[in-house]
Design an enzyme around this catalytic site. Structure first.
Site, PDB file in Angstrom:
ATOM      1  N   GLU A  99      11.435  24.135 -44.671  1.00  0.00           N
ATOM      2  CA  GLU A  99      10.482  24.632 -45.280  1.00  0.00           C
ATOM      3  C   GLU A  99       9.341  23.382 -45.226  1.00  0.00           C
ATOM      4  OE1 GLU A  99      12.966  28.090 -47.415  1.00  0.00           O
ATOM      5  OE2 GLU A  99      12.368  26.661 -48.719  1.00  0.00           O
ATOM      6  N   CYS A 154       3.128  20.191 -48.482  1.00  0.00           N
ATOM      7  CA  CYS A 154       3.781  19.582 -49.154  1.00  0.00           C
ATOM      8  C   CYS A 154       4.767  19.711 -46.807  1.00  0.00           C
ATOM      9  CB  CYS A 154       4.273  21.140 -50.291  1.00  0.00           C
ATOM     10  SG  CYS A 154       5.633  20.192 -50.031  1.00  0.00           S
ATOM     11  N   CYS A 161      19.411  17.413 -48.604  1.00  0.00           N
ATOM     12  CA  CYS A 161      19.235  15.948 -49.278  1.00  0.00           C
ATOM     13  C   CYS A 161      20.755  15.386 -49.885  1.00  0.00           C
ATOM     14  CB  CYS A 161      18.661  16.234 -50.113  1.00  0.00           C
ATOM     15  SG  CYS A 161      17.905  14.522 -51.240  1.00  0.00           S
ATOM     16  N   CYS A 165      20.126  16.162 -56.838  1.00  0.00           N
ATOM     17  CA  CYS A 165      19.849  15.713 -57.950  1.00  0.00           C
ATOM     18  C   CYS A 165      20.419  17.756 -58.906  1.00  0.00           C
ATOM     19  CB  CYS A 165      18.115  15.884 -57.840  1.00  0.00           C
ATOM     20  SG  CYS A 165      17.804  14.363 -57.382  1.00  0.00           S
ATOM     21  N   CYS A 168      18.429  21.022 -58.623  1.00  0.00           N
ATOM     22  CA  CYS A 168      17.195  21.097 -57.167  1.00  0.00           C
ATOM     23  C   CYS A 168      17.816  21.543 -56.513  1.00  0.00           C
ATOM     24  CB  CYS A 168      16.851  19.351 -56.587  1.00  0.00           C
ATOM     25  SG  CYS A 168      15.690  19.867 -55.194  1.00  0.00           S
ATOM     26  N   CYS A 385       8.552  24.114 -56.740  1.00  0.00           N
ATOM     27  CA  CYS A 385       9.042  22.250 -56.499  1.00  0.00           C
ATOM     28  C   CYS A 385      11.036  22.998 -56.496  1.00  0.00           C
ATOM     29  CB  CYS A 385       8.228  21.435 -57.102  1.00  0.00           C
ATOM     30  SG  CYS A 385       7.368  20.918 -57.295  1.00  0.00           S
TER      31      CYS A 385
HETATM   32  N1  SAH Z   1      13.162  13.993 -52.485  1.00  0.00           N
HETATM   33  C1  SAH Z   1      11.896  13.498 -52.701  1.00  0.00           C
HETATM   34  C2  SAH Z   1      10.678  14.209 -53.108  1.00  0.00           C
HETATM   35  C3  SAH Z   1      11.124  16.221 -52.878  1.00  0.00           C
HETATM   36  S1  SAH Z   1      11.165  16.623 -54.712  1.00  0.00           S
HETATM   37  C4  SAH Z   1      11.840  13.485 -55.042  1.00  0.00           C
HETATM   38  O1  SAH Z   1      13.365  13.730 -55.576  1.00  0.00           O
HETATM   39  O2  SAH Z   1      10.557  12.441 -55.217  1.00  0.00           O
HETATM   40  C5  SAH Z   1      10.010  17.112 -55.634  1.00  0.00           C
HETATM   41  C6  SAH Z   1       9.255  17.437 -56.667  1.00  0.00           C
HETATM   42  O3  SAH Z   1       9.374  18.252 -57.030  1.00  0.00           O
HETATM   43  C7  SAH Z   1      10.356  15.820 -57.474  1.00  0.00           C
HETATM   44  O4  SAH Z   1      10.149  15.155 -58.539  1.00  0.00           O
HETATM   45  C8  SAH Z   1      11.906  16.815 -57.263  1.00  0.00           C
HETATM   46  O5  SAH Z   1      12.874  16.263 -58.767  1.00  0.00           O
HETATM   47  C9  SAH Z   1      11.263  18.016 -58.377  1.00  0.00           C
HETATM   48  N2  SAH Z   1      12.276  19.483 -58.194  1.00  0.00           N
HETATM   49  C10 SAH Z   1      13.147  19.067 -57.811  1.00  0.00           C
HETATM   50  N3  SAH Z   1      13.491  20.673 -58.057  1.00  0.00           N
HETATM   51  C11 SAH Z   1      12.750  20.792 -59.235  1.00  0.00           C
HETATM   52  C12 SAH Z   1      12.479  22.175 -60.191  1.00  0.00           C
HETATM   53  N4  SAH Z   1      13.432  23.061 -59.593  1.00  0.00           N
HETATM   54  N5  SAH Z   1      11.940  22.289 -61.142  1.00  0.00           N
HETATM   55  C13 SAH Z   1      10.674  21.255 -60.281  1.00  0.00           C
HETATM   56  N6  SAH Z   1      10.613  20.483 -59.943  1.00  0.00           N
HETATM   57  C14 SAH Z   1      12.144  20.080 -59.441  1.00  0.00           C
HETATM   58 FE1  SF4 Z   2      16.526  15.380 -53.550  1.00  0.00          FE
HETATM   59 FE2  SF4 Z   2      15.696  17.611 -54.772  1.00  0.00          FE
HETATM   60 FE3  SF4 Z   2      17.176  15.323 -55.772  1.00  0.00          FE
HETATM   61 FE4  SF4 Z   2      14.449  15.314 -54.382  1.00  0.00          FE
HETATM   62  S1  SF4 Z   2      14.915  15.767 -56.138  1.00  0.00           S
HETATM   63  S2  SF4 Z   2      15.780  13.651 -54.521  1.00  0.00           S
HETATM   64  S3  SF4 Z   2      14.245  16.427 -52.775  1.00  0.00           S
HETATM   65  S4  SF4 Z   2      18.370  16.053 -54.330  1.00  0.00           S
END
Ligand code: SAH
Ligand code: SF4
Length: 404
Positions: A99, A154, A161, A165, A168, A385
């Protein structure tokens, strides 16, 4: 005598630099000046189908086709949010989908909210334009008759990934595969071709699906092309790489781009125990190592690193966390983006209530930091995000890649 070495393989046609196009065209028996023409068709005019490069001779167009110059993705679905955000689901020839999101600035030039230090102020900052907040507001073209709406795109760098995390959606299914540089740049060419009248692409943030620095080579080539003055020509400070904290690659990015592209760090916690529970990468590169990497990042003068801090109720949102964050960041030029966690289907974690978010922000503001609360954009289409999932959507009629 040594046999003549085989020529180095060239990158995919969509991501060749002008000099690489010159080599390719000379190998094809063409005149070198064609290189600039082909490059500009792709990167300035969003045309990726050789058949549409109307000022090139027909035989050259055929050769370019044979070289593999063709669209690398197609739009599977566009969902438009009530706030103007568009989420595109794009599909690659192997069936993989990612996406990408187009996020118009809230209401025209200079309209992004600036947090003035009043913690009671309604939340706005920069859902999109992480970097826009530093822009002088008078930058809008004074001679322009139609207001331009700045758009942030974006983009994704991987299918899924590997970082896992817990908050996410992109990480839930693990890593399916890396994207090639042509698939990363292809999202921008596509996004630009789908802009509405009066919109202009101003920022690109690598904050979609995937960890950009886990796919370093492809990401670095894509970055190079995004900022090339002869090509897409984004200002390097308007291109933001967001990372969960891969320390060796942060160093490498700093070296390769002399600190010019904007770095955003997903910090999200202030102790190793907390951070490792939310972000497994922290076990490999703990906080002290990450903070040391930020301190040595070759940041140009008057530039700042963006610290992203996703607030998760009961996990990292206490007053003490905010205090520790102040301590951790001391001496590093940063601005802090607080992101109240966007709920995801696979987790019971949730955002803190509004007053807690404001209280957290207050601590940072009182310590003298720029601290913004990221406004939710596009969450009615799951484009906010962390909501970019592999689980696509039902196929809809295809939308052609290139501009009609
Ligand atoms: N992998 C990279 C970039 C993609 S995620 C990273 O982690 O930085 C982009 C941002 O969205 C990151 O700061 C991530 O931690 C945040 N993010 C991921 N899941 C989220 C959620 N459920 N709510 C708010 N922010 C989130
Ligand atoms: Fe991967 Fe989501 Fe963690 Fe970014 S926040 S590193 S996209 S798992």
């Amino acid at each position: 005598m040594d046999p003549t070495p085989a020529p180095a393989p060239l990158p995919h046609p969509l991501v060749r630099l002008p000099a690489e196009w010159r080599d390719a065209l000379v190998r094809l028996g063409e005149r070198p000046f064609r290189a600039q023409q082909v490059f500009q068709w792709i990167h300035r005019r969003d045309v990726v189908d050789a058949a549409d490069m109307t000022d090139l001779p027909a035989p050259l167009r055929l050769k370019l086709r044979d070289e593999g110059l063709a669209p690398v993705l197609e739009t599977e679905l566009v969902r438009r949010s009530s706030d103007g955000t568009r989420k595109l689901l794009v599909r690659f020839p192997d069936g993989a989908t990612v996406e990408t999101v187009l996020i118009p600035a809230v209401s025209g030039p200079g309209a992004l909210g600036r947090v003035t230090g009043d913690a009671g102020q309604e939340l706005d900052a920069d859902a999109a334009s992480v970097d826009d907040l530093d822009e002088p507001e008078a930058e809008a073209d004074p001679g322009a008759t139609v207001a331009t709406t700045r758009v942030t795109q974006c983009i994704s760098t991987q299918v899924g990934c590997a970082m896992g995390c817990v908050f996410c959606a992109s990480g839930v299914a693990g890593l399916k595969r890396h994207l090639g540089p042509e698939e990363i740049v292809g999202q921008v060419l596509l996004g630009r071709s789908l802009l509405d009248e009066g919109e202009q692409l101003r920022n690109v943030v690598l904050m979609g699906m995937g960890e950009p620095l886990h796919n370093y080579e492809a990401t670095a080539r894509a970055l190079k092309l995004l900022i090339l003055p002869d090509g897409i020509n984004l200002s390097s400070r308007r291109v933001t790489v967001s990372t969960s904290g891969l320390v060796p690659e942060i160093d490498r990015l700093g070296r390769d781009f002399a600190g010019q592209v904007t770095l955003a760090i997903s910090l999200h916690a202030t102790t190793d125990a907390q951070r490792s529970a939310l972000m497994p990468i922290n076990k490999k590169h703990p906080l002290a190592e990450l903070m040391a990497a930020l301190r040595r990042y070759p940041l140009p003068k008057r530039r700042r690193i963006t610290i992203e801090y996703t607030l998760v109720a009961g996990q990292n949102d206490a007053h003490e966390d905010a205090k520790r964050l102040v301590g951790l960041l001391r001496g590093i030029p940063v601005k802090v983006n607080l992101i109240p966690m966007n709920p995801i289907q696979t987790s019971t974690l949730e955002p803190p209530r509004g007053p807690r978010v404001l209280e957290f922000q207050r601590v940072l503001l009182d310590a003298g930091y720029s601290c913004f609360i990221r406004r939710r954009r596009g969450d009615d289409v799951d484009a906010a995000c962390g909501q970019l999932a592999l689980l696509g959507a039902k196929p809809r009629p295809k939308i052609p890649f290139a501009k009609e």
